[in-house]
Scaffold this motif. Structure first.
Motif, PDB file in Angstrom:
ATOM      1  N   ALA B 215     -22.093  11.242  -7.311  1.00 24.67           N
ATOM      2  CA  ALA B 215     -21.430  11.073  -8.505  1.00 24.67           C
ATOM      3  C   ALA B 215     -21.787  12.031  -9.740  1.00 24.67           C
ATOM      4  N   GLY B 216     -20.787  12.711 -10.275  1.00 25.19           N
ATOM      5  CA  GLY B 216     -20.930  13.516 -11.258  1.00 25.19           C
ATOM      6  C   GLY B 216     -20.793  15.239 -10.791  1.00 25.19           C
ATOM      7  N   ASP B 217     -20.998  15.274  -9.292  1.00 26.07           N
ATOM      8  CA  ASP B 217     -20.785  16.580  -8.801  1.00 26.07           C
ATOM      9  C   ASP B 217     -19.415  17.048  -8.824  1.00 26.07           C
ATOM     10  N   PRO B 218     -19.147  18.476  -8.915  1.00 23.10           N
ATOM     11  CA  PRO B 218     -17.717  18.964  -9.047  1.00 23.10           C
ATOM     12  C   PRO B 218     -17.006  18.613  -7.517  1.00 23.10           C
ATOM     13  N   LEU B 219     -15.712  18.629  -7.743  1.00 22.48           N
ATOM     14  CA  LEU B 219     -15.096  18.786  -6.277  1.00 22.48           C
ATOM     15  C   LEU B 219     -15.068  19.971  -5.567  1.00 22.48           C
ATOM     16  N   PRO B 220     -15.028  19.893  -4.434  1.00 19.34           N
ATOM     17  CA  PRO B 220     -15.075  21.395  -3.684  1.00 19.34           C
ATOM     18  C   PRO B 220     -13.608  22.091  -3.967  1.00 19.34           C
ATOM     19  N   ALA B 221     -13.819  23.284  -3.842  1.00 15.77           N
ATOM     20  CA  ALA B 221     -12.674  24.427  -4.630  1.00 15.77           C
ATOM     21  C   ALA B 221     -11.357  23.827  -3.702  1.00 15.77           C
ATOM     22  N   GLU B 222     -11.413  23.401  -2.328  1.00  7.60           N
ATOM     23  CA  GLU B 222     -10.055  23.412  -1.563  1.00  7.60           C
ATOM     24  C   GLU B 222      -9.510  22.005  -2.540  1.00  7.60           C
ATOM     25  N   LEU B 223     -10.223  21.178  -2.933  1.00  6.05           N
ATOM     26  CA  LEU B 223      -9.632  19.881  -3.424  1.00  6.05           C
ATOM     27  C   LEU B 223      -9.225  20.196  -5.093  1.00  6.05           C
ATOM     28  N   ARG B 224      -9.745  21.195  -5.566  1.00 10.13           N
ATOM     29  CA  ARG B 224      -9.574  21.282  -7.067  1.00 10.13           C
ATOM     30  C   ARG B 224      -8.341  21.566  -7.388  1.00 10.13           C
ATOM     31  N   ARG B 225      -7.389  21.205  -8.506  1.00  8.26           N
ATOM     32  CA  ARG B 225      -6.156  21.570  -8.981  1.00  8.26           C
ATOM     33  C   ARG B 225      -6.055  23.001  -9.377  1.00  8.26           C
ATOM     34  N   ARG B 226      -5.577  23.734  -8.682  1.00  6.26           N
ATOM     35  CA  ARG B 226      -5.351  25.234  -9.075  1.00  6.26           C
ATOM     36  C   ARG B 226      -4.138  25.539  -9.947  1.00  6.26           C
ATOM     37  N   THR B 227      -3.964  26.468 -10.724  1.00  5.55           N
ATOM     38  CA  THR B 227      -3.071  26.958 -11.394  1.00  5.55           C
ATOM     39  C   THR B 227      -1.996  27.421 -10.469  1.00  5.55           C
ATOM     40  N   PRO B 228      -0.695  26.971 -10.648  1.00  4.95           N
ATOM     41  CA  PRO B 228       0.396  27.684  -9.654  1.00  4.95           C
ATOM     42  C   PRO B 228       0.563  28.888 -10.133  1.00  4.95           C
ATOM     43  N   HIS B 229       1.255  29.699  -9.055  1.00  7.21           N
ATOM     44  CA  HIS B 229       1.613  31.134  -9.320  1.00  7.21           C
ATOM     45  C   HIS B 229       2.680  31.157 -10.447  1.00  7.21           C
TER      46      HIS B 229
END
Lengths: 142, 422
Positions: B215-229
């Motif tokens: 709890a409180g840890d950031p999501l792994p980079a693969e699951l994080r929402r990224r800015t679209p191109h």
């Protein structure tokens, strides 16, 4: 559809389970039987475990059954349900028949809290007839 | 929406009958009998071909005597080498042979009404997320990929054939509501899946195995929402490039990318549901998988009419009438009450010539008119043909199997000319 289209979908809607419409999933997922070998209050429970429980387990393969001794305590049946709730029933001094009734009660329970139902029908579907409207139908002349 | 893949490309994903066989070095090349059609299948083949390394698997032997006896029967010609005794805790996920003794797995198989010949080790494998066991031979990454394709195939053919006039945005939203990440996690919960506190070889194989995100840890980079191109994501782009939900932020292309990374429970639960559908397809075939999909996914209640959100319903309706050659829509007041009061009610109908297209009630004339136009548009978009033959009903006809004999004759479905472009 171009990007300027005016038909957009609402953000998130979820669907709801209608248990029994397609598949039926028994809501009781685990039954734990705690008995005592020594105490007299467990006599009915021990007889139930010896005589009825194998057949019950065979008829209900979807229920995980755990039998464990609990020395010097009254016998207890604990039912665990899909919604995460659990329900304990003390079966002290009961006859095997009485224990069986309690087990079947737990098997058929949904795990929800007991609620008084006042309406005859509870449904997530729209009513076929629709809500009565004063603006439609035949005009009544007074 | 994802492109539909070939249906029977996954046989190489079936679990090997004995998990500790000595491996032939040329197996990998022999397994690739089907031609990879696109880059995703190629990637999947690579994932599964690089599965085993005999030296690695030798070390993972559990100290059970039964396993050792199986080993000795199967490797008579190998020089006697004492397998190193490793504790159960050293395994990243439960051993496949332990699945046969698990009460939870047997109960789960019966609860889902799966046939008795569906193997328990496979069911146990669908519960192992790559974050717990990075070895692709023992986790559910490949099965989940196959299962997600099957789910989106069956759902999209159901939606498109049964509701030929649905706009693309609604199809995406319906996909999300039926087989989206949240829906799949809910379904797993309603099947009675429990998560293990920490994955490991000593854990009961009937529990969901994954590495928990604290709890409180950031999501792994693969699951994080990224800015679209590109911020201006068109529907064409969403159809061609995006996933089946039309999301601008695409998640990890393969669950294998999440190996050894802590993840939330929902991620593991949805991968289990997908992997289960994939393994059903491989072990029990298409008819059973279709029946399972119908019983567990399509039987859920979703009111498609609640998904619509019209911005300019009156303009859309007049464009639609112009395109279809109807007379232009006219709104007429049907009845009203309390015009001068605090709670007036107006009932307005939208008429095209003598036909009433829709009707709506509102507290002002404009509100009632908009509601009437929206009702007319919904009744157009939610048109449902009476007799529908979905493409997967015809599978197996040319092969002449039992399912094919029972299949119906193909009747072409209605294809609409598309939604109204304003």
């Amino acid at each position: 559809m171009s990007s300027r289209s005016r038909t957009v979908a609402r953000s998130t809607r979820s669907n709801t389970l209608q248990n029994g419409v397609g598949a039926f999933i028994l809501q009781c997922k685990r039954l734990e039987f705690h008995y005592c070998d020594w105490a007299g209050s467990s006599r009915g429970m021990n007889a139930f475990i010896k005589s009825y429980l194998p057949r019950f387990a065979k008829n209900h393969p979807q229920i995980e059954i755990v039998v464990s001794p609990k020395p010097r305590q009254h016998p207890v049946i604990v039912g665990h349900f899909i919604n995460g709730k659990q329900r304990e029933v003390c079966v002290k001094n009961m006859k095997p028949e009485g224990v069986r009734e309690q087990v079947e009660l737990l098997r058929d329970a949904s795990g929800e809290k007991l609620k008084r139902t006042t309406k005859p029908v509870t449904s997530i579907n729209e009513s076929v007839r629709g809500i009565w409207s004063p603006f439609h139908g035949a005009k009544v002349q007074i | 929406m994802k492109r539909i893949r070939i249906s029977r490309c996954g046989t190489q994903l079936l679990a090997p009958s004995a998990p500790r066989r000595p491996f032939c070095p040329c197996t990998a090349s022999l397994q690739q009998t089907c031609t990879p059609h696109n880059h995703r299948i190629q990637r999947r083949l690579q994932t599964t071909a690089a599965a085993f390394n005999a030296a690695d698997t030798e070390e993972l032997l559990p100290p059970t005597e039964t396993v050792q006896s199986i080993e000795q029967q199967q490797q008579p010609q190998k020089q006697p080498r004492r397998p190193r005794k490793l504790s159960l805790e050293s395994l990243p996920s439960p051993h496949p042979l332990r699945a046969r003794e698990s009460v939870k797995l047997a109960a789960l198989r019966s609860r889902l009404s799966l046939p008795q010949h569906f193997p328990l080790p496979t069911l146990a494998r669908t519960l192992v997320h790559p974050s717990a066991d990075p070895d692709p031979a023992f986790n559910n990454a490949s099965l989940a990929m196959l299962g997600s394709n099957i789910l989106s195939y069956y759902l999209s053919e159901h939606l498109i054939c049964n509701y030929p006039r649905l706009p693309m945005a609604i199809i995406f939203a319906a996909h999300d509501a039926y087989i989206g990440p949240k829906a799949l996690a809910t379904i797993a919960g309603e099947w009675g899946i429990e998560a293990a506190a920490e994955p490991g070889g000593e854990v009961d194989p009937g529990l969901l195995q994954f590495r928990r995100l604290n709890a409180g840890d950031p999501l792994p980079a693969e699951l994080r929402r990224r800015t679209p191109h590109n911020w201006n994501v068109t529907t064409t782009h969403r159809i061609l490039r995006s996933d089946e939900f039309g999301s601008a932020y695409s998640g990890p292309s393969s669950p294998q990318q999440l190996a050894r990374k802590p993840i939330p429970v929902e991620e593991a639960a949805q991968s289990f549901v997908r992997a289960l559908v994939g393994s059903l397809h491989l072990h029990l075939g298409r008819p059973t998988t279709k029946r399972f999909f119908r019983d567990h996914f399509l039987s859920r209640h979703l009111d498609l009419s609640t998904l619509f959100d019209f911005r300019t319903p009156t303009r859309d309706l007049s464009r639609l009438c112009a395109r279809e050659g109807f007379e232009p829509p006219v709104a007429r007041l049907i009845s009203e009450t309390g015009r001068a009061s605090r709670h007036p009610v107006f009932v307005v109908g939208v008429y095209s010539g003598r036909d009433k297209l829709g009707e709506g009630a509102g507290s002002s004339l404009d509100e009632a008119r908009f509601r009437a136009a929206a009702a007319a548009l919904k009744s157009w978009c939610l048109y449902k043909p009476l007799d529908v033959t979905v493409p997967s009903e015809m599978e197996g006809v040319e092969e002449g199997d039992a399912a094919g004999a029972a299949a119906r004759r193909w009747r072409p479905n209605m294809v609409d000319c598309g939604e109204v472009v304003v």
